[in-house]
Design a protein around this motif. Sequence first.
Motif, PDB file in Angstrom:
ATOM      1  N   SER A 547       0.819  -1.213   0.000  1.00 28.42           N
ATOM      2  CA  SER A 547       0.000   0.000   0.000  1.00 28.42           C
ATOM      3  C   SER A 547       0.850   1.259   0.000  1.00 28.42           C
ATOM      4  CB  SER A 547      -0.946   0.000   1.203  1.00 28.42           C
ATOM      5  OG  SER A 547      -0.203   0.081   2.408  1.00 28.42           O
ATOM      6  N   LEU A 548       2.063   1.177   0.565  1.00 33.04           N
ATOM      7  CA  LEU A 548       2.960   2.330   0.611  1.00 33.04           C
ATOM      8  C   LEU A 548       3.929   2.352  -0.570  1.00 33.04           C
ATOM      9  CD1 LEU A 548       3.809   2.412   4.439  1.00 33.04           C
ATOM     10  CD2 LEU A 548       2.238   3.899   3.189  1.00 33.04           C
ATOM     11  N   LYS A 549       3.746   1.408  -1.493  1.00 29.55           N
ATOM     12  CA  LYS A 549       4.575   1.315  -2.703  1.00 29.55           C
ATOM     13  C   LYS A 549       6.053   1.194  -2.352  1.00 29.55           C
ATOM     14  CE  LYS A 549       1.217   3.801  -5.533  1.00 29.55           C
ATOM     15  NZ  LYS A 549       0.961   4.942  -6.446  1.00 29.55           N
ATOM     16  N   VAL A 550       6.324   0.171  -1.542  1.00 29.09           N
ATOM     17  CA  VAL A 550       7.683  -0.088  -1.071  1.00 29.09           C
ATOM     18  C   VAL A 550       8.238  -1.318  -1.793  1.00 29.09           C
ATOM     19  CG1 VAL A 550       9.077  -0.713   0.937  1.00 29.09           C
ATOM     20  CG2 VAL A 550       7.193   0.914   1.181  1.00 29.09           C
ATOM     21  N   ASN A 551       9.499  -1.252  -2.194  1.00 29.58           N
ATOM     22  CA  ASN A 551      10.179  -2.413  -2.764  1.00 29.58           C
ATOM     23  C   ASN A 551      10.711  -3.273  -1.626  1.00 29.58           C
ATOM     24  OD1 ASN A 551       9.830  -1.614  -5.502  1.00 29.58           O
ATOM     25  ND2 ASN A 551      11.568  -0.203  -5.316  1.00 29.58           N
ATOM     26  N   VAL A 552      10.416  -4.573  -1.686  1.00 26.53           N
ATOM     27  CA  VAL A 552      10.768  -5.464  -0.581  1.00 26.53           C
ATOM     28  C   VAL A 552      11.612  -6.631  -1.096  1.00 26.53           C
ATOM     29  CG1 VAL A 552       9.912  -6.913   1.293  1.00 26.53           C
ATOM     30  CG2 VAL A 552       8.617  -4.895   0.588  1.00 26.53           C
ATOM     31  N   LEU A 553      12.692  -6.922  -0.358  1.00 26.43           N
ATOM     32  CA  LEU A 553      13.512  -8.103  -0.609  1.00 26.43           C
ATOM     33  C   LEU A 553      13.570  -8.923   0.669  1.00 26.43           C
ATOM     34  CD1 LEU A 553      16.516  -6.544  -2.578  1.00 26.43           C
ATOM     35  CD2 LEU A 553      14.583  -7.835  -3.522  1.00 26.43           C
ATOM     36  N   THR A 564      12.664  -0.710   0.752  1.00 22.02           N
ATOM     37  CA  THR A 564      13.209   0.529   0.206  1.00 22.02           C
ATOM     38  C   THR A 564      12.099   1.381  -0.391  1.00 22.02           C
ATOM     39  OG1 THR A 564      15.268  -0.622  -0.358  1.00 22.02           O
ATOM     40  CG2 THR A 564      14.878   1.525  -1.394  1.00 22.02           C
ATOM     41  N   ARG A 565      12.097   2.649   0.032  1.00 20.66           N
ATOM     42  CA  ARG A 565      11.178   3.628  -0.549  1.00 20.66           C
ATOM     43  C   ARG A 565      11.953   4.935  -0.729  1.00 20.66           C
ATOM     44  NH1 ARG A 565       6.156   6.942   2.020  1.00 20.66           N
ATOM     45  NH2 ARG A 565       4.871   7.142   0.150  1.00 20.66           N
ATOM     46  N   GLY A 566      12.174   5.308  -1.980  1.00 17.09           N
ATOM     47  CA  GLY A 566      12.984   6.485  -2.236  1.00 17.09           C
ATOM     48  C   GLY A 566      14.384   6.283  -1.715  1.00 17.09           C
ATOM     49  N   SER A 567      14.842   7.199  -0.879  1.00 18.46           N
ATOM     50  CA  SER A 567      16.197   7.106  -0.323  1.00 18.46           C
ATOM     51  C   SER A 567      16.232   6.418   1.035  1.00 18.46           C
ATOM     52  CB  SER A 567      16.790   8.522  -0.187  1.00 18.46           C
ATOM     53  OG  SER A 567      15.985   9.314   0.691  1.00 18.46           O
ATOM     54  N   ASN A 582      18.394   3.280   7.301  1.00 14.54           N
ATOM     55  CA  ASN A 582      19.583   3.864   6.663  1.00 14.54           C
ATOM     56  C   ASN A 582      20.828   3.607   7.508  1.00 14.54           C
ATOM     57  OD1 ASN A 582      18.064   4.798   4.516  1.00 14.54           O
ATOM     58  ND2 ASN A 582      17.742   6.818   5.421  1.00 14.54           N
ATOM     59  N   GLY A 583      20.903   2.389   8.041  1.00 11.22           N
ATOM     60  CA  GLY A 583      22.074   1.962   8.805  1.00 11.22           C
ATOM     61  C   GLY A 583      22.038   2.281  10.277  1.00 11.22           C
ATOM     62  N   LYS A 584      21.087   3.076  10.730  1.00  8.95           N
ATOM     63  CA  LYS A 584      20.996   3.446  12.136  1.00  8.95           C
ATOM     64  C   LYS A 584      20.081   2.483  12.886  1.00  8.95           C
ATOM     65  CE  LYS A 584      19.856   7.301  15.218  1.00  8.95           C
ATOM     66  NZ  LYS A 584      19.380   8.712  15.299  1.00  8.95           N
ATOM     67  N   ALA A 585      20.567   1.935  14.003  1.00 11.50           N
ATOM     68  CA  ALA A 585      19.811   0.959  14.780  1.00 11.50           C
ATOM     69  C   ALA A 585      18.650   1.620  15.510  1.00 11.50           C
ATOM     70  CB  ALA A 585      20.714   0.244  15.770  1.00 11.50           C
ATOM     71  N   VAL A 586      17.505   0.927  15.497  1.00  9.32           N
ATOM     72  CA  VAL A 586      16.310   1.398  16.193  1.00  9.32           C
ATOM     73  C   VAL A 586      15.742   0.233  17.005  1.00  9.32           C
ATOM     74  CG1 VAL A 586      13.983   2.359  15.977  1.00  9.32           C
ATOM     75  CG2 VAL A 586      15.777   3.064  14.370  1.00  9.32           C
ATOM     76  N   LYS A 587      15.507   0.457  18.300  1.00  6.81           N
ATOM     77  CA  LYS A 587      14.930  -0.573  19.165  1.00  6.81           C
ATOM     78  C   LYS A 587      13.421  -0.630  18.952  1.00  6.81           C
ATOM     79  CE  LYS A 587      14.771  -3.361  22.859  1.00  6.81           C
ATOM     80  NZ  LYS A 587      15.396  -4.694  22.902  1.00  6.81           N
ATOM     81  N   SER A 607       5.732   2.798   8.969  1.00  6.32           N
ATOM     82  CA  SER A 607       5.031   3.876   8.267  1.00  6.32           C
ATOM     83  C   SER A 607       5.767   5.203   8.421  1.00  6.32           C
ATOM     84  CB  SER A 607       3.595   4.009   8.779  1.00  6.32           C
ATOM     85  OG  SER A 607       2.861   2.837   8.544  1.00  6.32           O
ATOM     86  N   GLU A 608       6.099   5.549   9.663  1.00  7.21           N
ATOM     87  CA  GLU A 608       6.752   6.834   9.905  1.00  7.21           C
ATOM     88  C   GLU A 608       8.192   6.843   9.397  1.00  7.21           C
ATOM     89  OE1 GLU A 608       6.179   7.618  14.058  1.00  7.21           O
ATOM     90  OE2 GLU A 608       4.133   8.392  13.730  1.00  7.21           O
ATOM     91  N   ALA A 609       8.860   5.689   9.472  1.00  8.31           N
ATOM     92  CA  ALA A 609      10.230   5.614   8.959  1.00  8.31           C
ATOM     93  C   ALA A 609      10.262   5.826   7.451  1.00  8.31           C
ATOM     94  CB  ALA A 609      10.845   4.262   9.307  1.00  8.31           C
ATOM     95  N   LEU A 610       9.164   5.487   6.777  1.00  5.52           N
ATOM     96  CA  LEU A 610       9.077   5.642   5.330  1.00  5.52           C
ATOM     97  C   LEU A 610       8.422   6.966   4.931  1.00  5.52           C
ATOM     98  CD1 LEU A 610       8.064   1.987   4.446  1.00  5.52           C
ATOM     99  CD2 LEU A 610      10.260   3.086   3.963  1.00  5.52           C
ATOM    100  N   GLY A 611       8.217   7.858   5.911  1.00  2.00           N
ATOM    101  CA  GLY A 611       7.725   9.188   5.600  1.00  2.00           C
ATOM    102  C   GLY A 611       6.227   9.330   5.560  1.00  2.00           C
ATOM    103  N   ALA A 612       5.468   8.324   5.999  1.00  2.00           N
ATOM    104  CA  ALA A 612       4.012   8.412   6.011  1.00  2.00           C
ATOM    105  C   ALA A 612       3.530   9.013   7.324  1.00  2.00           C
ATOM    106  CB  ALA A 612       3.386   7.034   5.807  1.00  2.00           C
ATOM    107  N   ASN A 613       2.341   9.586   7.306  1.00  2.00           N
ATOM    108  CA  ASN A 613       1.735  10.171   8.501  1.00  2.00           C
ATOM    109  C   ASN A 613       0.727   9.188   9.090  1.00  2.00           C
ATOM    110  OD1 ASN A 613      -0.757  11.928   9.645  1.00  2.00           O
ATOM    111  ND2 ASN A 613       1.190  12.938  10.079  1.00  2.00           N
TER     112      ASN A 613
END
Length: 630
Positions: A547-553, A564-567, A582-587, A607-613
């Motif tokens: 739904s968020l148009k994300v490429n998934v591997l 991956t979505r954009g950058s 983007n390489g930064k660890a998140v708990k 959602s928020e990590a990919l820029g969605a509200n």
Amino acid sequence: MKKTLLIIMVLCFFFLEKSTYAANEKQVLRINAGTDGYVTITNVISDKEVTWTDKIDKEITATAPTVITFKAKNSLTTHITYYQDEKNREQIEVTNNTVTLSKPGEYDILTSFSKGDQSVQEVHFLLYVNEEKGNDEKELNNVNEGSDSPVSKNYKNINFAIEPIYFGSGSYGEDYRQGRVYTFSEGLAWVTVDKLGTAVVINQNGDQVIGPKYKMPTDLYDYAYQFSEGLSRVLSNGQWIYIDSKGKEIITTNYDLVYNFQDGFAAVKKDGKWGFIDKTGQEVIKLQYDELDNGHYLFDDGTGGFYEERAAVAKGGKWGVIDKAGKVILPFKYSNINNYKDGITIAYYNNVEGAYFDRDGKQLTKLTRLIGWPFNEGLAAYDDSSFKDKTGKTVINMSNMANYSPSGVFFEGMVVISGVMNGVIGEGFMNKQGKVVIKPVYEEALDFSEGLAMVRMKDKILYINKNGKTILSFNASDVKSAGSFKDGLAELEVVVEGDGESHLMKGFISNPLIIKVTVDGVKLALVQPPVIINGSAQVPLNAIFSSLKVNVLFDKNTQTITATRGSTVIKMTIGKDIAYVNGKAVKLATKVQTINNTTMVPLRFVSEALGANVQLDTITNTISILSGNK
């Protein structure tokens, strides 16, 4: 004018020969049981010659008196083993293999053609007889017949997600095929909408998504339809086919019986032998097996075949296990074998002693009479009142727990137990630490599903959480039966009054623990409903990323998901609670995990990590996502 409805439902494969009876008998329906015997039924009303095709249910009108005659060929003996007016519970007199039906009612008739003690062929059919004659042809394919809601509703205080517009089990006089509602699977459910078994498919909003093209076969438990791996089997013009969720016919077969797809294969049967096909319809394992474990035992609702890439099959009266290449994993020497669950199966010798085996055929436990239930969630209940792990080690010993005994296997970390409270036997729940967390005070308890369990207590039907807290409550006078939650919905059967009669009707309620998700105003159709774990909403990976148009591997070896979505690049690993943006660890609030074979990810985080509200409506329990996609 009232009609006589004659519905013949044949459970084996017969064909109709043209009648040679006198014209004044109007029409004679002749059903042949191979070359061994046949049944004739007189006074069938039709302007045309009645025809019959293999495996098709035929709707025919007739007048009383209706005469049924059973005749055997090849010096066989005819035995009419069951003949009863199902409605009035009256025996029907049989004279010289002939039954005359002059009284209206529903008749369930079984005749057996046999030689000595051996049954050669059986004919089974239901016959509906009305006392009035007439040639007015009632429209039999009207899917709305019998589906209008009676006027008096006893469920005004119940908040239904899908209103009870379908007839229920028939305990109040309805035909048992009319309005039967089947379990939701992959967000869809088959529903029969008339006495002929005409079936439609509804979604979780109650909308009809596949129209009344197909009919449910006679034996509802063996032949019920459901979607599995995107396809559902249906019987069309005497031929088993597979359709997709939009009703498109995908695979056409010539088999006598087919099962739903499991692990990419479907079990098929022809001339008494079972084999397997893939999703192209190609027969990948040839027809050679006499039986297969159809999966009814505990963990399934009618499908059968491969489970965890293993199938229990029988040859020459002995059971074994094969893999998807047809290779024998367990030799054909056992009296019975269960389907695999949690990577484990039970194989029995002489139906008495048994042992547990892993997927490679390695015997894990000693041969013993104290074999137990199948494994689920890593534990199995043994007959010595213990729960053991896959090594045979006792994890929970209930023999020292006075008045308590297991009544099943673990689901969602809880198992139903039976026990005595104040001199009364009841049911409650125990956790994996062996602690009775909900005392056995209920008359009935179903397994936990989607965080809730249905329990019955005196004049109440309740849904409780794992702390024993009541989440939903209904009066037993309003609700006659209730089921477990699946796909976010549970069936409720209620009584309604109309036309001077009482009717059972089924509707669906939503799980209050499950949140709804919309993306840009569109509700997501989710195979696995969202769940709340440690305060974090978990949703199916494929649905949210699509739904968020994300490429998934997905790396199967490391179990790592790269989105991956954009950058922005997110990396998560199944079983881990650390993600990388983007390489930064998140708990994360909880580990990435699979539920019912579906990978679940934390909704707000991705959602928020990919820029969605992300917004939450606490009144409607809905999470709304604004993707920002143009």
